[in-house]
Design a protein around this motif. Structure first.
Motif, PDB file in Angstrom:
ATOM      1  N   VAL A   1       0.713  -1.256  -0.024  1.00 12.93           N
ATOM      2  CA  VAL A   1       0.076   0.078   0.023  1.00 12.93           C
ATOM      3  C   VAL A   1       0.915   1.302   0.009  1.00 12.93           C
ATOM      4  CG1 VAL A   1      -2.121  -0.967   0.947  1.00 12.93           C
ATOM      5  CG2 VAL A   1      -0.340  -0.317   2.527  1.00 12.93           C
ATOM      6  N   GLY A   2       1.862   1.149   0.136  1.00 13.76           N
ATOM      7  CA  GLY A   2       2.865   2.237  -0.037  1.00 13.76           C
ATOM      8  C   GLY A   2       3.025   2.671  -1.583  1.00 13.76           C
ATOM      9  N   GLU A   3       2.797   1.484  -2.306  1.00  9.75           N
ATOM     10  CA  GLU A   3       3.177   1.875  -3.951  1.00  9.75           C
ATOM     11  C   GLU A   3       1.496   2.120  -4.426  1.00  9.75           C
ATOM     12  OE1 GLU A   3       5.674   2.357  -5.523  1.00  9.75           O
ATOM     13  OE2 GLU A   3       7.230   1.891  -4.089  1.00  9.75           O
ATOM     14  N   ASP A   4       0.603   1.249  -4.008  1.00  9.84           N
ATOM     15  CA  ASP A   4      -0.551   0.981  -4.675  1.00  9.84           C
ATOM     16  C   ASP A   4      -1.582   1.873  -3.901  1.00  9.84           C
ATOM     17  OD1 ASP A   4      -2.974   0.129  -5.765  1.00  9.84           O
ATOM     18  OD2 ASP A   4      -2.139  -1.804  -5.666  1.00  9.84           O
ATOM     19  N   ARG A   5      -1.843   2.963  -4.418  1.00  2.00           N
ATOM     20  CA  ARG A   5      -2.918   3.931  -3.919  1.00  2.00           C
ATOM     21  C   ARG A   5      -4.154   3.517  -3.858  1.00  2.00           C
ATOM     22  NH1 ARG A   5      -0.389   7.845  -2.005  1.00  2.00           N
ATOM     23  NH2 ARG A   5      -2.139   7.544  -0.397  1.00  2.00           N
ATOM     24  N   GLU A   6      -4.814   2.811  -4.843  1.00  2.00           N
ATOM     25  CA  GLU A   6      -5.938   2.113  -5.026  1.00  2.00           C
ATOM     26  C   GLU A   6      -6.148   1.040  -3.866  1.00  2.00           C
ATOM     27  OE1 GLU A   6      -7.632  -0.013  -8.296  1.00  2.00           O
ATOM     28  OE2 GLU A   6      -6.819   1.928  -9.390  1.00  2.00           O
ATOM     29  N   LYS A   7      -5.217   0.241  -3.488  1.00  2.00           N
ATOM     30  CA  LYS A   7      -5.259  -0.532  -2.737  1.00  2.00           C
ATOM     31  C   LYS A   7      -5.113  -0.016  -0.977  1.00  2.00           C
ATOM     32  CE  LYS A   7      -6.050  -3.894  -5.258  1.00  2.00           C
ATOM     33  NZ  LYS A   7      -7.543  -4.494  -5.119  1.00  2.00           N
ATOM     34  N   LEU A   8      -4.370   1.319  -0.946  1.00  2.00           N
ATOM     35  CA  LEU A   8      -4.440   1.893   0.352  1.00  2.00           C
ATOM     36  C   LEU A   8      -5.844   2.159   0.679  1.00  2.00           C
ATOM     37  CD1 LEU A   8      -3.028   3.094   2.691  1.00  2.00           C
ATOM     38  CD2 LEU A   8      -2.762   5.263   1.111  1.00  2.00           C
ATOM     39  N   GLU A   9      -6.484   2.930  -0.475  1.00  2.00           N
ATOM     40  CA  GLU A   9      -8.013   3.449  -0.199  1.00  2.00           C
ATOM     41  C   GLU A   9      -8.774   2.099   0.329  1.00  2.00           C
ATOM     42  OE1 GLU A   9      -8.948   6.533   0.122  1.00  2.00           O
ATOM     43  OE2 GLU A   9      -6.820   7.095  -0.533  1.00  2.00           O
ATOM     44  N   GLU A  10      -8.681   0.929  -0.289  1.00  2.00           N
ATOM     45  CA  GLU A  10      -9.389  -0.084  -0.033  1.00  2.00           C
ATOM     46  C   GLU A  10      -9.158  -0.776   1.368  1.00  2.00           C
ATOM     47  OE1 GLU A  10      -9.568  -3.442  -3.046  1.00  2.00           O
ATOM     48  OE2 GLU A  10      -8.612  -4.657  -1.559  1.00  2.00           O
ATOM     49  N   MET A  11      -8.050  -0.390   1.686  1.00  2.00           N
ATOM     50  CA  MET A  11      -7.606  -0.882   2.993  1.00  2.00           C
ATOM     51  C   MET A  11      -8.347  -0.012   4.439  1.00  2.00           C
ATOM     52  SD  MET A  11      -3.903  -0.843   4.886  1.00  2.00           S
ATOM     53  CE  MET A  11      -3.877   0.766   5.703  1.00  2.00           C
ATOM     54  N   ILE A  12      -8.129   1.395   3.862  1.00  2.00           N
ATOM     55  CA  ILE A  12      -8.765   2.327   4.680  1.00  2.00           C
ATOM     56  C   ILE A  12     -10.207   2.208   4.837  1.00  2.00           C
ATOM     57  CG2 ILE A  12      -9.090   4.846   5.077  1.00  2.00           C
ATOM     58  CD1 ILE A  12      -6.278   5.354   3.898  1.00  2.00           C
ATOM     59  N   LYS A  13     -10.729   2.024   3.925  1.00  2.00           N
ATOM     60  CA  LYS A  13     -12.440   1.737   3.648  1.00  2.00           C
ATOM     61  C   LYS A  13     -12.996   0.575   4.603  1.00  2.00           C
ATOM     62  CE  LYS A  13     -15.629   2.574  -0.241  1.00  2.00           C
ATOM     63  NZ  LYS A  13     -15.731   2.448  -1.684  1.00  2.00           N
ATOM     64  N   LYS A  14     -11.934  -0.508   4.290  1.00  2.00           N
ATOM     65  CA  LYS A  14     -12.446  -1.945   5.068  1.00  2.00           C
ATOM     66  C   LYS A  14     -11.953  -1.692   6.576  1.00  2.00           C
ATOM     67  CE  LYS A  14     -11.203  -5.475   1.746  1.00  2.00           C
ATOM     68  NZ  LYS A  14     -10.328  -6.386   1.189  1.00  2.00           N
ATOM     69  N   SER A  15     -10.808  -0.991   6.789  1.00  2.00           N
ATOM     70  CA  SER A  15     -10.605  -1.163   8.163  1.00  2.00           C
ATOM     71  C   SER A  15     -10.880   0.230   9.054  1.00  2.00           C
ATOM     72  CB  SER A  15      -8.975  -1.493   8.573  1.00  2.00           C
ATOM     73  OG  SER A  15      -8.145  -0.478   7.780  1.00  2.00           O
ATOM     74  N   GLY A  16     -10.928   1.222   8.348  1.00  2.00           N
ATOM     75  CA  GLY A  16     -11.495   2.632   8.891  1.00  2.00           C
ATOM     76  C   GLY A  16     -10.116   3.071   9.765  1.00  2.00           C
ATOM     77  N   GLN A  17      -8.796   2.705   9.405  1.00  2.00           N
ATOM     78  CA  GLN A  17      -7.808   3.260   9.703  1.00  2.00           C
ATOM     79  C   GLN A  17      -6.404   2.981   8.801  1.00  2.00           C
ATOM     80  OE1 GLN A  17      -5.006   0.759  11.486  1.00  2.00           O
ATOM     81  NE2 GLN A  17      -5.906  -0.373   9.729  1.00  2.00           N
ATOM     82  N   MET A  18      -5.348   3.391   9.040  1.00  2.00           N
ATOM     83  CA  MET A  18      -4.001   3.433   8.197  1.00  2.00           C
ATOM     84  C   MET A  18      -3.154   2.682   8.739  1.00  2.00           C
ATOM     85  SD  MET A  18      -4.229   7.554   7.331  1.00  2.00           S
ATOM     86  CE  MET A  18      -3.036   7.191   5.702  1.00  2.00           C
ATOM     87  N   GLY A  19      -3.231   1.913  10.034  1.00  2.00           N
ATOM     88  CA  GLY A  19      -2.010   1.063  10.408  1.00  2.00           C
ATOM     89  C   GLY A  19      -1.857  -0.039   9.659  1.00  2.00           C
ATOM     90  N   VAL A  20      -0.571  -0.369   9.149  1.00  2.00           N
ATOM     91  CA  VAL A  20      -0.072  -1.721   8.719  1.00  2.00           C
ATOM     92  C   VAL A  20       0.851  -2.673   9.644  1.00  2.00           C
ATOM     93  CG1 VAL A  20      -0.105  -0.800   6.290  1.00  2.00           C
ATOM     94  CG2 VAL A  20       1.816  -0.542   7.863  1.00  2.00           C
ATOM     95  N   PRO A  21       0.356  -3.809   9.334  1.00  2.00           N
ATOM     96  CA  PRO A  21      -0.265  -4.799   8.452  1.00  2.00           C
ATOM     97  C   PRO A  21      -1.545  -4.765   8.762  1.00  2.00           C
ATOM     98  CG  PRO A  21       0.620  -6.208   9.992  1.00  2.00           C
ATOM     99  CD  PRO A  21       1.293  -4.905  10.152  1.00  2.00           C
ATOM    100  N   THR A  22      -2.597  -4.656   7.737  1.00  2.00           N
ATOM    101  CA  THR A  22      -3.999  -4.875   7.925  1.00  2.00           C
ATOM    102  C   THR A  22      -4.305  -6.165   7.007  1.00  2.00           C
ATOM    103  OG1 THR A  22      -4.586  -2.515   8.253  1.00  2.00           O
ATOM    104  CG2 THR A  22      -6.235  -4.027   7.350  1.00  2.00           C
ATOM    105  N   ILE A  23      -4.929  -7.104   7.735  1.00  2.00           N
ATOM    106  CA  ILE A  23      -5.052  -8.598   7.162  1.00  2.00           C
ATOM    107  C   ILE A  23      -6.692  -8.901   7.067  1.00  2.00           C
ATOM    108  CG2 ILE A  23      -4.603 -10.887   7.393  1.00  2.00           C
ATOM    109  CD1 ILE A  23      -1.968 -10.249   9.091  1.00  2.00           C
ATOM    110  N   ASP A  24      -6.820  -9.174   5.977  1.00  2.00           N
ATOM    111  CA  ASP A  24      -8.408  -9.357   5.534  1.00  2.00           C
ATOM    112  C   ASP A  24      -8.431 -10.843   5.439  1.00  2.00           C
ATOM    113  OD1 ASP A  24     -10.549  -9.934   4.382  1.00  2.00           O
ATOM    114  OD2 ASP A  24     -10.845  -8.096   3.224  1.00  2.00           O
TER     115      ASP A  24
END
Lengths: 301, 78
Positions: free
Chosen positions: B35-58
């Motif tokens: 998600v440092g490279e892939d903006r779309e996936k970063l947005e997806e992660m934020i949407k899913k988890s409501g936060q910005m910490g990594v790792p986020t695991i789905d």
């Protein structure tokens, strides 16, 4: 109730090394800790730990874990010590769920990152606010970020972010940046870094995520729009669990060259103490000394 | 049936590395997004988890933030 010879509180470099020494001396002891590795886990590049030209914090912690597992050391992981009390000649250690008794203690509880204590900080933790630049800097590509703290860790965060973020505000409460001269000069040459000294953060605001901060400079409140905030303002010792040993003005437990505190039978080691140089390798050495010291003390008890 | 595991991580985050190693060691297949490279996936992660910490695991829609070994074991049933 069982009475241990030694209880080590904390399992960072100091506590684990103490554990290895105590195990080799066949002492009757346990380690009580919240986690294994302590702050070492959060280090990224470690290039000054003897035997490894380069290793990351988590990897070094795994090595520590393997090493301690060689000895049958009983580690009560996931337990936070709430307080240490005197119990006649001995000591009573309480966690949320258990009580332990011991003849000697080594306090190796380390330090934790300092918080800003301003409005919005708790609310936006992990929602734009981070205390680990190494972990989270890449999330802020082409974003505007603030770094709080002009010491070495703050400067390090700015350097990491300078390759990622669009704009970086570096905010320092003192009238000058306090990190290494060499790094300060490097940072001053980066166009997208704007430095505020004599500046205090008073509020972090946002909606679901951080949107900005309010700072005070020369009695004037300024609003800066930021997407992320890196808090790097140093650390404080985890020394609150004991109140009957002497501490210095920074709340560090005062130890002598044998890691003895002001109270007989209580030893301390590593970053929680007033030891000079808060370094992994130093903490290891201190842990070793504390274990030997506790062993010697018990011999003549 | 095998669960679908997605790891949102950054290259530099020590816990992301540990989490991925843990999954590998347990023969769990996963998709890794930087998600440092892939903006779309970063947005997806934020949407899913409501936060910005990594790792986020789905894991099949269950979100775990951080490298929480015990929870991973529990959710993965290992």
């Amino acid at each position: 109730m069982k009475l241990y010879e030694l209880i080590i509180i904390g399992a960072g470099p100091a506590g684990l090394t103490a554990g290895i020494y105590a195990a080799r001396k066949k002492m009757d002891f346990i380690i009580i800790t919240e986690d294994i590795g302590g702050m070492t886990k959060y280090s990224w590049d470690i290039e000054n730990y003897l035997g490894y030209q380069f290793i990351t914090g988590p990897e070094l912690v795994e090595k520590f874990r393997e090493h301690i597992n060689e000895f049958n050391v009983e580690i009560r992981e996931g337990q936070k010590v709430i307080e240490v009390l005197k119990d006649e000649e001995n000591f009573k250690i309480s966690t949320k769920t258990d009580t332990y008794f011991t003849k000697t203690i080594i306090i190796a509880t380390g330090r934790r990152p300092k918080e800003l204590n301003v409005k919005g900080e708790k609310e936006f933790r992990n929602k734009g606010i981070t205390y680990c630049a190494t972990c989270d800097a890449p999330l802020f590509r082409d974003k505007i970020v603030g770094v709080i703290g002009g010491g070495n860790s703050g400067l390090d965060a700015v350097l990491q972010l300078s390759r990622i973020a669009k704009k970086i505000y570096l905010i320092e409460i003192k009238d000058h940046l306090t990190g290494d001269f060499f790094v300060i000069n490097k940072i001053k040459k980066i166009d997208k870094v704007e430095i505020f000294t004599n500046t205090k953060v008073v509020e972090i605001y946002g909606d679901k995520f951080v949107q900005g901060i309010k700072i005070i400079k020369n009695n004037e409140i300024i609003e800066l729009k930021v997407d992320g905030l890196f808090v790097e303002i140093g650390s404080i010792p985890n020394s609150e669990i004991i109140d009957f040993v002497e501490k210095n003005q920074y709340n560090e437990i005062i130890v002598d060259c044998k890691n003895r505190t002001s109270h007989k039978g209580v030893f301390a080691a590593g970053d929680v103490t007033n030891v000079f140089a808060k370094q992994i390798i130093v903490a290891c050495g201190e842990g070793a000394k504390a274990a030997i010291s506790s062993f010697e003390y018990l011999k003549y008890l | 049936m095998e669960k679908k595991v997605i790891v949102y991580s950054t290259k530099t985050c020590p816990y992301c590395k540990l989490a991925k190693e843990f999954l590998k060691n347990n023969n769990i297949e996963f998709i890794d997004y930087d998600v440092g490279e892939d903006r779309e996936k970063l947005e997806e992660m934020i949407k899913k988890s409501g936060q910005m910490g990594v790792p986020t695991i789905d894991i099949d829609g269950e979100i775990i933030v951080g490298f929480d070994k015990e929870r991973l074991k529990q959710v993965l049933g290992i």
